[in-house]
Design a protein around this motif. Structure first.
Motif, PDB file in Angstrom:
ATOM      1  N   ALA A  95       0.843  -1.259   0.086  1.00 34.64           N
ATOM      2  CA  ALA A  95       0.027  -0.055   0.101  1.00 34.64           C
ATOM      3  C   ALA A  95       1.026   1.196   0.033  1.00 34.64           C
ATOM      4  O   ALA A  95       0.470   2.156  -0.667  1.00 34.64           O
ATOM      5  CB  ALA A  95      -0.852  -0.069   1.212  1.00 34.64           C
ATOM      6  N   VAL A 130       1.777   2.152  -3.483  1.00 35.89           N
ATOM      7  CA  VAL A 130       0.473   2.840  -4.169  1.00 35.89           C
ATOM      8  C   VAL A 130       0.345   4.360  -3.823  1.00 35.89           C
ATOM      9  O   VAL A 130       0.288   5.073  -4.856  1.00 35.89           O
ATOM     10  CB  VAL A 130      -0.809   2.011  -3.728  1.00 35.89           C
ATOM     11  CG1 VAL A 130      -1.952   2.840  -4.330  1.00 35.89           C
ATOM     12  CG2 VAL A 130      -0.774   0.778  -4.593  1.00 35.89           C
ATOM     13  N   ASN A 168       0.941   7.499  -6.095  1.00 37.17           N
ATOM     14  CA  ASN A 168      -0.235   8.496  -6.211  1.00 37.17           C
ATOM     15  C   ASN A 168       0.050   9.964  -5.654  1.00 37.17           C
ATOM     16  O   ASN A 168      -0.496  10.807  -6.514  1.00 37.17           O
ATOM     17  CB  ASN A 168      -1.414   7.795  -5.329  1.00 37.17           C
ATOM     18  CG  ASN A 168      -2.687   8.457  -5.483  1.00 37.17           C
ATOM     19  OD1 ASN A 168      -3.017   9.026  -6.703  1.00 37.17           O
ATOM     20  ND2 ASN A 168      -3.708   8.614  -4.628  1.00 37.17           N
ATOM     21  N   TYR A 227      -5.448   7.564  -9.741  1.00 42.40           N
ATOM     22  CA  TYR A 227      -5.418   6.379  -9.040  1.00 42.40           C
ATOM     23  C   TYR A 227      -5.024   5.234 -10.006  1.00 42.40           C
ATOM     24  O   TYR A 227      -4.704   4.304  -9.542  1.00 42.40           O
ATOM     25  CB  TYR A 227      -6.861   6.235  -8.550  1.00 42.40           C
ATOM     26  CG  TYR A 227      -7.226   7.063  -7.326  1.00 42.40           C
ATOM     27  CD1 TYR A 227      -6.408   6.371  -6.008  1.00 42.40           C
ATOM     28  CD2 TYR A 227      -7.948   8.075  -7.334  1.00 42.40           C
ATOM     29  CE1 TYR A 227      -6.713   7.322  -4.820  1.00 42.40           C
ATOM     30  CE2 TYR A 227      -7.842   8.862  -6.120  1.00 42.40           C
ATOM     31  CZ  TYR A 227      -7.558   8.156  -5.006  1.00 42.40           C
ATOM     32  OH  TYR A 227      -7.663   8.974  -3.646  1.00 42.40           O
ATOM     33  N   THR A 228      -5.401   5.360 -11.386  1.00 40.46           N
ATOM     34  CA  THR A 228      -5.177   4.181 -12.223  1.00 40.46           C
ATOM     35  C   THR A 228      -3.782   3.696 -12.350  1.00 40.46           C
ATOM     36  O   THR A 228      -3.246   2.585 -12.273  1.00 40.46           O
ATOM     37  CB  THR A 228      -5.888   4.652 -13.655  1.00 40.46           C
ATOM     38  OG1 THR A 228      -7.095   4.644 -13.473  1.00 40.46           O
ATOM     39  CG2 THR A 228      -5.595   3.373 -14.258  1.00 40.46           C
ATOM     40  N   SER A 287      -1.488   4.496 -10.334  1.00 42.24           N
ATOM     41  CA  SER A 287      -1.024   4.062  -8.977  1.00 42.24           C
ATOM     42  C   SER A 287      -1.372   2.628  -8.539  1.00 42.24           C
ATOM     43  O   SER A 287      -0.367   1.862  -8.230  1.00 42.24           O
ATOM     44  CB  SER A 287      -1.524   4.859  -7.811  1.00 42.24           C
ATOM     45  OG  SER A 287      -1.255   6.395  -8.148  1.00 42.24           O
ATOM     46  N   TYR A 288      -2.639   2.356  -8.718  1.00 37.68           N
ATOM     47  CA  TYR A 288      -3.040   1.039  -8.632  1.00 37.68           C
ATOM     48  C   TYR A 288      -2.409  -0.270  -9.676  1.00 37.68           C
ATOM     49  O   TYR A 288      -2.217  -1.209  -9.037  1.00 37.68           O
ATOM     50  CB  TYR A 288      -4.329   0.818  -8.564  1.00 37.68           C
ATOM     51  CG  TYR A 288      -4.843   1.256  -7.414  1.00 37.68           C
ATOM     52  CD1 TYR A 288      -4.780   0.532  -5.913  1.00 37.68           C
ATOM     53  CD2 TYR A 288      -5.556   2.548  -7.023  1.00 37.68           C
ATOM     54  CE1 TYR A 288      -5.268   1.103  -4.583  1.00 37.68           C
ATOM     55  CE2 TYR A 288      -6.032   2.953  -5.862  1.00 37.68           C
ATOM     56  CZ  TYR A 288      -5.949   2.434  -4.722  1.00 37.68           C
ATOM     57  OH  TYR A 288      -6.145   2.771  -3.501  1.00 37.68           O
ATOM     58  N   GLY A 312       0.940  -0.736  -8.045  1.00 39.91           N
ATOM     59  CA  GLY A 312       0.684  -1.578  -6.909  1.00 39.91           C
ATOM     60  C   GLY A 312       0.394  -3.019  -7.259  1.00 39.91           C
ATOM     61  O   GLY A 312       0.896  -4.064  -6.695  1.00 39.91           O
TER      62      GLY A 312
END
Length: 131
Positions: free
Chosen positions: A2, A5, A9, A33-34, A36-37, A40
């Motif tokens: 996390a 991520v 982000n 967010y896209t 970033s995840y 992740g």
């Protein structure tokens, strides 16, 4: 995981806030967010592969996420379209905006769950009522 991520982000949100005009900054920040995840997910898959001693089936993981990405994209496109149509017809103000947002969100959810279920995404089979 996390933390990775969050770091990506924060970096993307900060860059978008500084580089883009105010009109687009908030939308671009949400779009951070896209990636970033996605990063992740890559970090998680790498760690799982290492811990599983190479027994992680990358093909299944890729196919599942590709199915879910297509379902999410289709749901988002149709949800946005419904929200825009409602907004155009209902006008402005708190109540019309709330109704437009609700209609778009419900459309997104129904389309996403329906289209993700069609290719039998294993994660959705575990949800009650979606077998």
């Amino acid at each position: 995981m996390a933390a990775w991520v969050a770091v990506v982000n924060i970096a993307l949100v900060t860059a978008r806030h500084v580089l883009l005009p105010a009109r687009w900054a908030v939308t671009a920040m949400a779009g951070a967010y896209t990636p970033s995840y996605a990063i992740g997910l890559l970090v998680t898959a790498r760690l799982l592969r290492r811990r599983a001693g190479g027994r992680l089936d990358d093909g299944t993981l890729r196919r599942t996420y590709a199915k879910l990405l297509v379902a999410a994209g289709l749901g988002a496109a149709l949800g946005w379209t419904v929200a825009r149509l409602c907004g155009t017809r209902l006008g402005t103000g708190t109540a019309p905006t709330t109704l437009s947002l609700t209609a778009g969100t419900l459309t997104l959810a129904v389309v996403h769950l329906t289209t993700a279920r069609l290719p039998r995404a294993p994660e959705l089979r575990r949800l009650p009522g979606l077998r």
